[in-house]
Design an enzyme around this catalytic site. Structure first.
Site, PDB file in Angstrom:
ATOM      1  CB  THR A  46      -0.604   0.391   1.448  1.00  0.00           C
ATOM      2  OG1 THR A  46      -2.153  -1.007   1.061  1.00  0.00           O
ATOM      3  CG2 THR A  46      -1.745   1.342   1.200  1.00  0.00           C
ATOM      4  CE1 TYR A 109     -16.951  -0.029  -4.393  1.00  0.00           C
ATOM      5  CE2 TYR A 109     -16.768  -2.197  -6.560  1.00  0.00           C
ATOM      6  CZ  TYR A 109     -17.465  -1.099  -5.905  1.00  0.00           C
ATOM      7  OH  TYR A 109     -18.728  -0.367  -6.626  1.00  0.00           O
ATOM      8  CE1 TYR A 135      -2.259  -3.738   5.873  1.00  0.00           C
ATOM      9  CE2 TYR A 135      -1.833  -4.152   3.886  1.00  0.00           C
ATOM     10  CZ  TYR A 135      -1.605  -3.585   4.728  1.00  0.00           C
ATOM     11  OH  TYR A 135      -1.394  -1.826   4.898  1.00  0.00           O
ATOM     12  NE  ARG A 140      -4.818   2.447   2.492  1.00  0.00           N
ATOM     13  CZ  ARG A 140      -4.053   2.966   2.227  1.00  0.00           C
ATOM     14  NH1 ARG A 140      -3.442   3.567   3.177  1.00  0.00           N
ATOM     15  NH2 ARG A 140      -4.532   3.935   0.981  1.00  0.00           N
ATOM     16  CE  LYS A 164       1.125  -3.711   7.467  1.00  0.00           C
ATOM     17  NZ  LYS A 164       1.228  -3.319   5.771  1.00  0.00           N
ATOM     18  CB  ILE A 206       5.021  -4.679   7.753  1.00  0.00           C
ATOM     19  CG1 ILE A 206       5.724  -6.691   7.796  1.00  0.00           C
ATOM     20  CG2 ILE A 206       5.307  -4.270   6.499  1.00  0.00           C
ATOM     21  CD1 ILE A 206       4.131  -7.361   6.532  1.00  0.00           C
TER      22      ILE A 206
END
Length: 295
Positions: A46, A109, A135, A140, A164, A206
């Site tokens: 990202t 999405y 992740y 987000r 993560k 991370i």
């Protein structure tokens, strides 16, 4: 199949004035990270603006990083997608290039069910032979991978070895650590929660912070793992104002701004991300000065 313990940098992708990937500058950043004891490079995540890279740029950037690092520390490539087939393609290509592991973000999405997440990650992981780190960043992606699903994946897919965790939900991480019972490596995905997650059994971070403070981020983890919890906690708390400034606008706007202020000339951001607002930039400068970062 653990990939690393310690602090990994979620490294930015520098761009030239004509908006191409600046490989020379990326090389400088990689050398800066290695010189300051960063334990792993995470490329095209990202923070690396992977969603704005073409497939060709994405893979070329991964290939450059593997060659530049040259085995000195592990390289993890972000190859996740909201399309399972696309993620499989990117993951297989990254494996051919010699990465040490993959970072797979939850689909965004289209918001899969937990069963959909299981099938998605299983299909990608089984298409390669290298280790995979999940992740989880629901803020987000709009999609949260639950602890039970993570553990189910770790038990059934041998190369899913880490996660993560950037949900920000300490209770969820505690439940995950309890259910996993050491079967999967947990990494903090939030720089303000490194020590709290280490206290729950995480093995590292991370990090976005590591872009501008690699040695300090490394030391937060190293000191904790060495048993010096007091020193680690002190360093964690001292970093909080800078971490807040680095996330006062959507990542990676502030961290690229910070690197430019430090003289690294990493270029602008790709749309739809835009230049940092002046008021927030002033807050960032103040936090950097107070933390001792030279500009």
């Amino acid at each position: 199949m653990s990939i690393f313990k310690g602090a990994a940098v979620a490294i930015v992708t520098p761009f030239t004035e004509d908006n191409r990937v600046n490989f020379d500058k990326l090389g400088e950043l990689i050398e800066y990270q290695i010189a300051n004891e960063t334990d792993c490079i995470v490329i095209c995540g990202t923070t690396g603006e992977a969603s704005t890279l073409t497939h060709e740029e994405h893979l070329e950037t991964i290939q450059y990083t593997v060659k530049k690092v040259n085995g000195r520390i592990p390289v993890i490539a972000g190859t996740g997608s909201n399309s399972t087939d696309t993620a499989i393609y990117l993951s297989q290509e990254a494996e051919k290039m010699g990465v040490d592991g993959l970072l797979l973000v939850t689909p965004y999405y289209n918001k899969a069910t937990q069963r959909g997440l299981f099938e998605h990650f299983k299909a990608i992981a089984e298409s390669v032979s290298i280790p995979v780190v999940l992740y989880n960043v629901p803020g987000r992606t709009g999609c949260n991978i639950l602890p039970e699903t993570v553990v189910d994946l770790a038990k059934n897919v041998k190369n899913i070895v880490g996660i993560k965790e950037a949900s920000g939900d300490i209770s969820q991480v505690a439940k995950l650590a309890h259910l996993a019972n050491g079967e999967i490596d947990i990494y903090s995905g939030n720089d303000e929660q490194i020590v709290p997650l280490l206290s729950l059994g995480a093995v590292g971070v991370i990090s976005v912070l590591s872009n501008v403070a690699p040695k300090q981020t490394h030391d937060i983890v190293a000191k904790y793992l060495e048993g010096d919890v007091k020193a680690s906690t002190k360093m964690q708390l001292e970093a909080i104002p800078l971490v807040e400034a680095l996330f006062c606008e959507v990542n990676p706007i502030p961290v690229k701004t910070a690197l430019n202020l430090m003289g690294y000339q990493v270029g602008e951001l790709r749309r739809p991300l835009t230049k940092m607002e002046e008021g927030n930039q002033n807050k960032l400068k103040q936090a950097m000065e107070q933390y001792g970062i030279k500009m």
